[in-house]
Design an enzyme around this catalytic site. Sequence first.
Site, PDB file in Angstrom:
ATOM      1  N   ASN A   1       0.875  -1.169   0.000  1.00 50.97           N
ATOM      2  CA  ASN A   1       0.000   0.000   0.000  1.00 50.97           C
ATOM      3  C   ASN A   1       0.912   1.218   0.000  1.00 50.97           C
ATOM      4  O   ASN A   1       1.489   1.575   1.022  1.00 50.97           O
ATOM      5  CB  ASN A   1      -0.877  -0.053   1.258  1.00 50.97           C
ATOM      6  CG  ASN A   1      -1.816   1.133   1.347  1.00 50.97           C
ATOM      7  OD1 ASN A   1      -1.779   2.037   0.516  1.00 50.97           O
ATOM      8  ND2 ASN A   1      -2.650   1.137   2.366  1.00 50.97           N
TER       9      ASN A   1
ATOM     10  N   HIS B   1     -12.599   2.735   0.286  1.00 46.71           N
ATOM     11  CA  HIS B   1     -12.606   1.659   1.287  1.00 46.71           C
ATOM     12  C   HIS B   1     -13.350   0.437   0.761  1.00 46.71           C
ATOM     13  O   HIS B   1     -13.844  -0.384   1.541  1.00 46.71           O
ATOM     14  CB  HIS B   1     -13.319   2.068   2.604  1.00 46.71           C
ATOM     15  CG  HIS B   1     -12.658   3.168   3.382  1.00 46.71           C
ATOM     16  ND1 HIS B   1     -13.379   4.180   3.964  1.00 46.71           N
ATOM     17  CD2 HIS B   1     -11.370   3.388   3.706  1.00 46.71           C
ATOM     18  CE1 HIS B   1     -12.555   5.001   4.610  1.00 46.71           C
ATOM     19  NE2 HIS B   1     -11.326   4.535   4.454  1.00 46.71           N
TER      20      HIS B   1
ATOM     21  N   ARG C   1     -11.346  15.181   8.247  1.00 48.70           N
ATOM     22  CA  ARG C   1     -12.140  15.637   7.099  1.00 48.70           C
ATOM     23  C   ARG C   1     -13.551  16.012   7.553  1.00 48.70           C
ATOM     24  O   ARG C   1     -14.137  15.336   8.390  1.00 48.70           O
ATOM     25  CB  ARG C   1     -12.252  14.545   6.036  1.00 48.70           C
ATOM     26  CG  ARG C   1     -10.937  14.152   5.394  1.00 48.70           C
ATOM     27  CD  ARG C   1     -11.204  13.216   4.206  1.00 48.70           C
ATOM     28  NE  ARG C   1      -9.986  12.587   3.755  1.00 48.70           N
ATOM     29  CZ  ARG C   1      -9.766  11.269   3.779  1.00 48.70           C
ATOM     30  NH1 ARG C   1     -10.718  10.443   4.222  1.00 48.70           N
ATOM     31  NH2 ARG C   1      -8.637  10.772   3.356  1.00 48.70           N
TER      32      ARG C   1
END
Length: 397
Positions: A7, A180, A241
Amino acid sequence: MKILVINCGSSSLKFQLIDSDTEKCLAKGLCERIGIEGSMITYAPEGGEKKKTETPMPDHTEAIRLVLEALADPETGVVKSLDEIGAVGHRVVHGGEKFAESVLIDDEVLKAVEECNDLAPLHNPANLIGINACRRLMPDTPMVAVFDTAFHQTMPQEAYLYGPPYEYYKNYKIRRYGFHGTSHSYVSKRAAEVLGKRYEDLKVIVCHLGNGASISAVKNGRCVDTSMGLTPLEGLIMGTRSGDIDPAIIEFIAHKEGKDIDGIMEMLNKKSGVLGLSENLSSDFRDLEDSYNKGEERGIRTIQTFCYRVAKYIGSYVAAMNGVDVICFTAGVGENAPLVRNTVCGYLGYLGVTLDQEANHKRGEDIVISTPDSKTTVMVIPTNEELAIARETVRLV
Ligand code: ADP
């Protein structure tokens, strides 16, 4: 087969080596500050000691070379030779409308991923750098791209279109994509498995509540809606966020504070969410829970506002699916914060939800946390995106 899962971010890289036969993690770690002074590799073989080493990493190729060196180290490594690594699975953030599934990587795929770069300018280029570096070092090893957006590609048009003129969708592909996806897919499938029910027969709502947070509606094994949008900024209130806001707030603040668009986007992405709502107390729910338990106003308002938004999305997805059988909580907050689950479920009396408080305080396992007579089942399913990527990789190679 041993699968290396990567990742890759712009200055960091997380990795795990997974044995696909036992589905056990053999080693994992993290490279930080790639291309920046003070770069560091953390390596932890399963059951062994975690080791942090500061070492120069001018670029991602060097970072991956160090990862491979650590995995094959004669003393602390977990493979004798790199030939033991049968395939590499790469997490790729944005697959646009081009990728509704994981794919075996070749030059054509890389070109198509690059074409999605403008949809995720912070993430996709970094993912590509990681893939290219890996291909350079392991030219004969098959590699698979697993997209964060792919699972959500089954959303119907009415769920993915926005209100501005249709030409923006036609010209620039502006629409809801969602993220996700690997986690939403893994958790919803796992819930069906644990309950011994057919995935295709269930209506599941997955609440992925981590630092980034999103929620999805999975009907009969297909995603029908999700809260993140063109970018991960939309939807729930997250660590830093904002999630959903009235778009006119942007203009309002720009005028009030003389900010430009970059300044406002930075504020909405990095300084908002529970961090901003708690007046910079923390983006970490452990700190917020402490504050809540001490009866502090800022901790209370932040957790209440966060949970209310989750409950509101659950309600909208019950409407989207005309019902719900199972609600799952996952990721850092979803798996570890009984207070959050309890507060969210407090809004769900209309679904006949009752929580088993003892089960709600357990940790680290796939578990039903609603009472046997609860009309809707509520579960905690720890997510495992790396394992899901490894499974996809094996499936394709
Ligand atoms: P991401 O992958 O988006 O970085 P994670 O899913 O790992 O995020 O979630 C990280 C967050 O989980 C932390 O910021 C913290 O808010 C929360 N968290 C982790 N452990 C706990 C805990 N024991 N109790 C409450 N919240 C926790």
